[in-house]
Enzyme design. Structure first.
Site, PDB file in Angstrom:
ATOM      1  N   ALA A  66      11.824  44.556 -28.364  1.00 38.42           N
ATOM      2  CA  ALA A  66      11.027  45.628 -28.958  1.00 38.42           C
ATOM      3  C   ALA A  66      11.992  46.579 -29.657  1.00 38.42           C
ATOM      4  O   ALA A  66      13.167  46.661 -29.293  1.00 38.42           O
ATOM      5  CB  ALA A  66      10.259  46.348 -27.877  1.00 38.42           C
ATOM      6  N   GLY A 111      11.103  41.732 -25.689  1.00 38.00           N
ATOM      7  CA  GLY A 111       9.862  41.322 -26.353  1.00 38.00           C
ATOM      8  C   GLY A 111      10.005  40.013 -27.116  1.00 38.00           C
ATOM      9  O   GLY A 111       9.007  39.316 -27.349  1.00 38.00           O
ATOM     10  N   GLU A 114       9.537  37.432 -24.584  1.00 35.70           N
ATOM     11  CA  GLU A 114       8.107  37.487 -24.207  1.00 35.70           C
ATOM     12  C   GLU A 114       7.217  36.830 -25.265  1.00 35.70           C
ATOM     13  O   GLU A 114       6.259  36.127 -24.935  1.00 35.70           O
ATOM     14  CB  GLU A 114       7.691  38.945 -23.986  1.00 35.70           C
ATOM     15  N   GLU A 134      15.289  44.749 -20.014  1.00 38.39           N
ATOM     16  CA  GLU A 134      14.612  46.047 -19.944  1.00 38.39           C
ATOM     17  C   GLU A 134      15.154  46.964 -18.848  1.00 38.39           C
ATOM     18  O   GLU A 134      15.213  48.192 -19.022  1.00 38.39           O
ATOM     19  CB  GLU A 134      13.095  45.854 -19.752  1.00 38.39           C
TER      20      GLU A 134
HETATM   21  N1  COA Z   1      15.716  47.637 -31.200  1.00 40.54           N
HETATM   22  C1  COA Z   1      16.140  48.286 -32.298  1.00 40.54           C
HETATM   23  N2  COA Z   1      17.218  47.932 -33.005  1.00 40.54           N
HETATM   24  C2  COA Z   1      17.904  46.850 -32.592  1.00 40.54           C
HETATM   25  C3  COA Z   1      17.510  46.108 -31.468  1.00 40.54           C
HETATM   26  C4  COA Z   1      16.360  46.537 -30.756  1.00 40.54           C
HETATM   27  N3  COA Z   1      15.888  45.873 -29.706  1.00 40.54           N
HETATM   28  N4  COA Z   1      18.394  45.100 -31.293  1.00 40.54           N
HETATM   29  C5  COA Z   1      19.288  45.202 -32.275  1.00 40.54           C
HETATM   30  N5  COA Z   1      18.994  46.266 -33.070  1.00 40.54           N
HETATM   31  C6  COA Z   1      19.721  46.731 -34.254  1.00 40.54           C
HETATM   32  C7  COA Z   1      20.990  47.479 -33.868  1.00 40.54           C
HETATM   33  O1  COA Z   1      20.698  48.810 -33.546  1.00 40.54           O
HETATM   34  C8  COA Z   1      21.794  47.332 -35.134  1.00 40.54           C
HETATM   35  O2  COA Z   1      21.281  48.235 -36.088  1.00 40.54           O
HETATM   36  P1  COA Z   1      22.305  49.164 -36.984  1.00 40.54           P
HETATM   37  O3  COA Z   1      23.112  48.158 -37.751  1.00 40.54           O
HETATM   38  O4  COA Z   1      21.378  49.973 -37.816  1.00 40.54           O
HETATM   39  O5  COA Z   1      23.108  49.939 -35.995  1.00 40.54           O
HETATM   40  C9  COA Z   1      21.436  45.941 -35.624  1.00 40.54           C
HETATM   41  O6  COA Z   1      20.183  45.625 -34.998  1.00 40.54           O
HETATM   42  C10 COA Z   1      22.442  44.883 -35.250  1.00 40.54           C
HETATM   43  O7  COA Z   1      22.617  44.911 -33.836  1.00 40.54           O
HETATM   44  P2  COA Z   1      24.038  45.072 -33.108  1.00 40.54           P
HETATM   45  O8  COA Z   1      23.813  45.668 -31.749  1.00 40.54           O
HETATM   46  O9  COA Z   1      24.997  45.777 -34.010  1.00 40.54           O
HETATM   47  O10 COA Z   1      24.453  43.539 -32.986  1.00 40.54           O
HETATM   48  P3  COA Z   1      25.447  42.894 -31.894  1.00 40.54           P
HETATM   49  O11 COA Z   1      25.722  41.527 -32.366  1.00 40.54           O
HETATM   50  O12 COA Z   1      26.590  43.790 -31.612  1.00 40.54           O
HETATM   51  O13 COA Z   1      24.573  42.807 -30.528  1.00 40.54           O
HETATM   52  C11 COA Z   1      22.590  42.359 -29.237  1.00 40.54           C
HETATM   53  C12 COA Z   1      23.433  41.997 -30.474  1.00 40.54           C
HETATM   54  C13 COA Z   1      21.297  41.581 -29.329  1.00 40.54           C
HETATM   55  C14 COA Z   1      23.347  41.959 -27.948  1.00 40.54           C
HETATM   56  C15 COA Z   1      22.328  43.887 -29.223  1.00 40.54           C
HETATM   57  O14 COA Z   1      21.804  44.256 -30.489  1.00 40.54           O
HETATM   58  C16 COA Z   1      21.343  44.346 -28.171  1.00 40.54           C
HETATM   59  O15 COA Z   1      21.676  44.434 -26.998  1.00 40.54           O
HETATM   60  N6  COA Z   1      20.094  44.681 -28.611  1.00 40.54           N
HETATM   61  C17 COA Z   1      19.077  45.214 -27.735  1.00 40.54           C
HETATM   62  C18 COA Z   1      18.503  44.140 -26.849  1.00 40.54           C
HETATM   63  C19 COA Z   1      17.476  44.719 -25.908  1.00 40.54           C
HETATM   64  O16 COA Z   1      17.762  45.514 -25.034  1.00 40.54           O
HETATM   65  N7  COA Z   1      16.219  44.297 -26.082  1.00 40.54           N
HETATM   66  C20 COA Z   1      15.130  44.686 -25.237  1.00 40.54           C
HETATM   67  C21 COA Z   1      14.458  45.879 -25.769  1.00 40.54           C
HETATM   68  S1  COA Z   1      13.165  46.426 -24.659  1.00 40.54           S
END
Ligand code: COA
Length: 259
Positions: A66, A111, A114, A134
């Site tokens: 999400a 999500g 999910e 989460e």
């Molecule tokens: N919501 C909003 N933005 C997200 C996102 C999310 N769930 N997941 C990734 N993004 C965005 C990042 O903020 C970043 O944006 P920016 O370039 O404007 O800063 C962009 O996507 C790229 O992500 P980044 O974190 O730089 O990539 P990474 O390769 O270093 O890491 C992940 C990848 C997937 C490990 C990491 O993005 C992450 O942990 N995301 C959240 C996962 C999460 O907790 N999901 C459950 C949500 S309830």
């Protein structure tokens, strides 16, 4: 229909819906969830669509969860509304009468995992990663993860993944029966099309009744055995059954009309 955050393409009856926010790793904001709901509602009505693939744009992420930036300041009431909307859309995906495969081309987190679990089948590319992180945010899954993950992989492993926020790779997801197949990334969509092409050769009403009756097993408000009796009977009143049985007896390939 025109969409902001998803792409749709109908290729010989297989509609591919692509979540298209690659700069945000295809994170699901409210608008994107609404568009997924609209695309599925349209696909259900559209006779030219026989099956669906749901995937993410780019090579890095299916859906990284999400959109955290959108809900960071939500109140309890706003969060419940967001969750209820997601549930309605994901339930519609699960209940879609046409077969749906999630083509998981990278991160399927929160999500994203999910939504993949709401699809009828899942095929992962070798680089795919799964998790329900989460709890790291002080949350629990809000789009069915606490219910569908134990259904798919069993209670103990689901408890572990949900409470630890561990990320697992595609092979581990395969071992846990979370995904049907793992393939190289450049073969992901072809593998999904291969599975769907086989299914599309079968009687469409019978296929939709498989979805309906198997889903009933997981619905506490339905008696799946009774539903099977009823829908087995329904199949006998279809032209497709007549065609299927006749084709078998005449030793030819059936030509189903979805009637
Ligand atoms: N919501 C909003 N933005 C997200 C996102 C999310 N769930 N997941 C990734 N993004 C965005 C990042 O903020 C970043 O944006 P920016 O370039 O404007 O800063 C962009 O996507 C790229 O992500 P980044 O974190 O730089 O990539 P990474 O390769 O270093 O890491 C992940 C990848 C997937 C490990 C990491 O993005 C992450 O942990 N995301 C959240 C996962 C999460 O907790 N999901 C459950 C949500 S309830």
């Amino acid at each position: 229909m025109t969409y902001q955050n998803i792409l749709t393409e109908n290729n010989n009856g297989i509609l591919t819906i692509t979540i298209n926010r690659p700069d945000k790793l295809n994170a699901l904001n409210k608008q994107t969830i609404a568009e997924v709901g609209q695309a599925f509602a349209a696909a259900e009505k559209d006779e030219s669509v026989r099956a669906l693939i749901l995937t993410g744009s780019g090579t890095k992420a299916f859906i990284a969860g999400a959109d955290i930036s959108e809900f960071a300041a939500y109140t309890t009431e706003e969060a419940k509304e967001l969750s209820a909307h997601g549930h309605a859309v994901f339930n519609a995906v699960e209940k879609c009468p046409k077969p749906v495969i999630a083509a998981i081309n990278g991160f399927a987190l929160g999500g994203g995992c999910e939504l993949a679990m709401a699809c009828h089948m899942r095929v992962a590319s070798e680089n795919a990663k799964f998790g329900q992180p989460e709890v790291k945010l002080g949350l629990i899954p809000g789009y069915g993860g606490t219910q569908r993950l134990p259904q798919l992989i069993g209670k103990a492993k689901a408890m572990e993944l949900l409470m630890s926020a561990d990320m697992i790779d595609a092979q581990e997801a395969y071992r846990l029966h979370l995904v049907n197949y793992v393939v190289p990334q450049d073969q992901l969509l072809d593998k999904c099309r291969e599975i769907l092409t086989k299914i599309m050769a079968q009687a469409p009403i019978a296929v939709s009744e498989i979805i309906n009756t198997v889903n009933a097993y997981y619905d506490k408000n339905q008696d799946g055995f009774q539903l099977e009796i009823n829908q087995f009977g329904r199949c006998f009143s279809t032209e497709d059954f007549e065609e299927g049985a006749t084709a078998f007896l005449e030793k030819r390939k059936a030509d189903f009309k979805s009637k």
